[in-house]
Motif scaffolding. Structure first.
Motif, PDB file in Angstrom:
ATOM      1  N   TRP A 125       3.525   0.353 -18.398  1.00 41.00           N
ATOM      2  CA  TRP A 125       4.031  -0.954 -17.994  1.00 41.00           C
ATOM      3  C   TRP A 125       4.052  -1.822 -19.240  1.00 41.00           C
ATOM      4  O   TRP A 125       3.123  -1.779 -20.025  1.00 41.00           O
ATOM      5  CB  TRP A 125       3.110  -1.643 -17.004  1.00 41.00           C
ATOM      6  N   PRO A 129       0.828 -10.749 -17.826  1.00 43.21           N
ATOM      7  CA  PRO A 129       0.391 -11.199 -16.507  1.00 43.21           C
ATOM      8  C   PRO A 129       0.833 -12.626 -16.171  1.00 43.21           C
ATOM      9  O   PRO A 129       1.268 -12.895 -15.051  1.00 43.21           O
ATOM     10  CB  PRO A 129      -1.132 -11.128 -16.573  1.00 43.21           C
ATOM     11  N   PHE A 138       8.175 -10.635  -8.424  1.00 41.76           N
ATOM     12  CA  PHE A 138       6.845 -10.035  -8.514  1.00 41.76           C
ATOM     13  C   PHE A 138       5.934 -10.577  -7.407  1.00 41.76           C
ATOM     14  O   PHE A 138       5.190  -9.835  -6.776  1.00 41.76           O
ATOM     15  CB  PHE A 138       6.214 -10.280  -9.890  1.00 41.76           C
ATOM     16  N   ARG A 189      -7.352  -0.567  -5.294  1.00 40.41           N
ATOM     17  CA  ARG A 189      -6.730  -0.849  -6.587  1.00 40.41           C
ATOM     18  C   ARG A 189      -5.763   0.266  -7.001  1.00 40.41           C
ATOM     19  O   ARG A 189      -4.693  -0.006  -7.546  1.00 40.41           O
ATOM     20  CB  ARG A 189      -7.827  -1.044  -7.648  1.00 40.41           C
ATOM     21  N   ARG A 193      -1.823  -0.387  -7.366  1.00 40.21           N
ATOM     22  CA  ARG A 193      -1.180  -0.075  -8.647  1.00 40.21           C
ATOM     23  C   ARG A 193       0.061   0.789  -8.413  1.00 40.21           C
ATOM     24  O   ARG A 193       1.119   0.548  -8.967  1.00 40.21           O
ATOM     25  CB  ARG A 193      -2.173   0.684  -9.543  1.00 40.21           C
ATOM     26  N   LEU A 196       2.886  -1.269  -6.750  1.00 37.96           N
ATOM     27  CA  LEU A 196       3.571  -2.135  -7.726  1.00 37.96           C
ATOM     28  C   LEU A 196       4.466  -1.305  -8.640  1.00 37.96           C
ATOM     29  O   LEU A 196       5.563  -1.719  -8.981  1.00 37.96           O
ATOM     30  CB  LEU A 196       2.550  -2.906  -8.569  1.00 37.96           C
TER      31      LEU A 196
ATOM     32  N   GLN B  48      -3.799  -1.047 -16.952  1.00 40.88           N
ATOM     33  CA  GLN B  48      -3.015  -1.627 -15.863  1.00 40.88           C
ATOM     34  C   GLN B  48      -3.906  -2.327 -14.843  1.00 40.88           C
ATOM     35  O   GLN B  48      -3.524  -3.338 -14.265  1.00 40.88           O
ATOM     36  CB  GLN B  48      -2.198  -0.531 -15.182  1.00 40.88           C
ATOM     37  N   LEU B  49      -5.076  -1.768 -14.635  1.00 38.02           N
ATOM     38  CA  LEU B  49      -5.993  -2.353 -13.664  1.00 38.02           C
ATOM     39  C   LEU B  49      -6.347  -3.785 -14.062  1.00 38.02           C
ATOM     40  O   LEU B  49      -6.280  -4.711 -13.252  1.00 38.02           O
ATOM     41  CB  LEU B  49      -7.260  -1.494 -13.580  1.00 38.02           C
ATOM     42  N   MET B  51      -4.705  -5.712 -16.082  1.00 37.84           N
ATOM     43  CA  MET B  51      -3.494  -6.523 -16.064  1.00 37.84           C
ATOM     44  C   MET B  51      -3.126  -6.925 -14.635  1.00 37.84           C
ATOM     45  O   MET B  51      -2.793  -8.071 -14.355  1.00 37.84           O
ATOM     46  CB  MET B  51      -2.389  -5.664 -16.673  1.00 37.84           C
ATOM     47  N   MET B  52      -3.248  -5.938 -13.747  1.00 33.12           N
ATOM     48  CA  MET B  52      -2.896  -6.173 -12.354  1.00 33.12           C
ATOM     49  C   MET B  52      -3.795  -7.243 -11.720  1.00 33.12           C
ATOM     50  O   MET B  52      -3.309  -8.148 -11.046  1.00 33.12           O
ATOM     51  CB  MET B  52      -3.037  -4.846 -11.597  1.00 33.12           C
ATOM     52  N   ASP B  54      -5.407  -9.588 -13.211  1.00 35.96           N
ATOM     53  CA  ASP B  54      -5.062 -10.867 -13.822  1.00 35.96           C
ATOM     54  C   ASP B  54      -3.811 -11.447 -13.164  1.00 35.96           C
ATOM     55  O   ASP B  54      -3.805 -12.595 -12.703  1.00 35.96           O
ATOM     56  CB  ASP B  54      -4.855 -10.646 -15.335  1.00 35.96           C
TER      57      ASP B  54
END
Ligand SMILES: [Zn+2]
Lengths: 215, 87
Positions: A125, A129, A138, A189, A193, A196, B48-49, B51-52, B54
């Motif tokens: 990615w 953020p 988003f 999580r 992930r 997304l 990514q975790l 970032m996600m 956040d």
């Protein structure tokens, strides 16, 4: 604008708390004195505003009914928060009970093979953020991915990653062990992930946006 | 019993997740570091975790800001009404 204020409960405006059914105490005053602070506390733990407001009302009603039990050792505001905490835990318990039938955690796809390897490798990615959060698309995808989580995972995730509650407090609210909480958070999580990635970052990659996407 | 030098990706991502709740033990930290060194998939996951979380927290905050933590006048009056019923 202030939002999820950490411990928002201030001191009662005047020294002694209005309790013990002394003459002249009007519980309606509590709404003005403590209502907003209790609401801020509840919103840090319950995402739906109407639910949070109901919990505040239940708290004040319970406080009035049980006002003799306030012994003055703690601050009145602290006592109210302790009641609110119980109301929040009750709420999650009810919520979980209505959910068990409809949602089987086992139905959630396991992103790992039985041997513990990734079924599908995470993509790369590229995103900032702060920039992401401002983007309407988003926001839409994020909200729907969270809603789609199996409820037990969603509850844990919302309390922990979107709310103010500590892991210890969440274990109490959800009535599960810290280990179980850790497992639920992990699953939540990982699933999020993945959601997304397929619903947002994947599309971004295909349209080759300069801001984000795989490479 | 066979000693496993490498933890699985499932275990590694569990530790990545746990880091947000607790301090890992020295051994866990070491095992995770070795795994991440060797596994680019979990390395991506770890990044990514963070970032996600956040990004999602920011979204939640933006949504919360649009409805501040203040009781509306109507709700306030309704609560007072309910309370006075008990007096
Ligand atoms: Zn791995």
């Amino acid at each position: 604008m202030p939002k999820n204020v950490k411990i928002p409960i201030g001191e009662p405006p005047t020294g002694d708390p209005p309790t013990n059914g002394q003459h002249g105490v009007d519980p309606a005053d509590w709404v003005d004195q403590y209502g907003d602070a209790l609401l801020a506390f509840a919103l840090g733990r319950v995402r739906k505003r109407e639910v949070a407001e109901d919990l505040v009302q239940d708290t004040l009603l319970a406080a009035w009914v049980n006002r003799e039990r306030f012994d003055g050792r703690a601050k009145f505001a602290t006592w109210l928060v302790s009641i609110l905490r119980r109301k929040i835990a009750d709420h999650y318990r009810r919520d979980a009970r209505t959910l068990t039938a409809s949602s089987l955690e086992e139905n959630a796809p396991d992103p790992f093979t039985p041997k513990g390897m990734w079924r599908r490798a995470p993509w790369k990615w590229k995103a900032d953020p702060a920039q992401l959060a401002e983007e309407a698309e988003f926001q839409r995808v994020a909200t729907s991915c969270i809603e789609e989580l199996p409820p037990h995972f969603r509850q844990a995730f919302q309390l922990r990653d979107l709310g103010d509650a500590s892991p210890k407090e969440i274990s109490v609210i959800l009535n599960i062990s810290p280990e179980n909480l850790a497992v639920r958070l992990h699953r939540a999580r990982v699933l999020l992930r993945q959601c997304l990635e397929s619903k947002y970052f994947g599309l971004a990659a295909r349209t080759a946006s300069p801001h984000r996407g795989s490479s | 019993m066979k000693v496993r030098l490498m933890m699985t990706c499932r275990e590694a991502t569990q530790l990545c997740s746990d880091q947000h709740e607790r301090t890992l033990t020295r051994r866990e930290r070491w095992m995770l570091r070795v795994h991440l060194f060797l596994c680019h998939k979990c390395r991506k996951f770890a990044a990514q975790l963070a970032m996600m979380r956040d990004a999602l927290q920011r979204v939640a905050n933006l949504q919360a800001d649009s409805s501040p933590a203040k009781l509306s006048p109507e709700r306030r009056e309704a609560m007072k009404h309910e309370l006075r019923k008990l007096v």
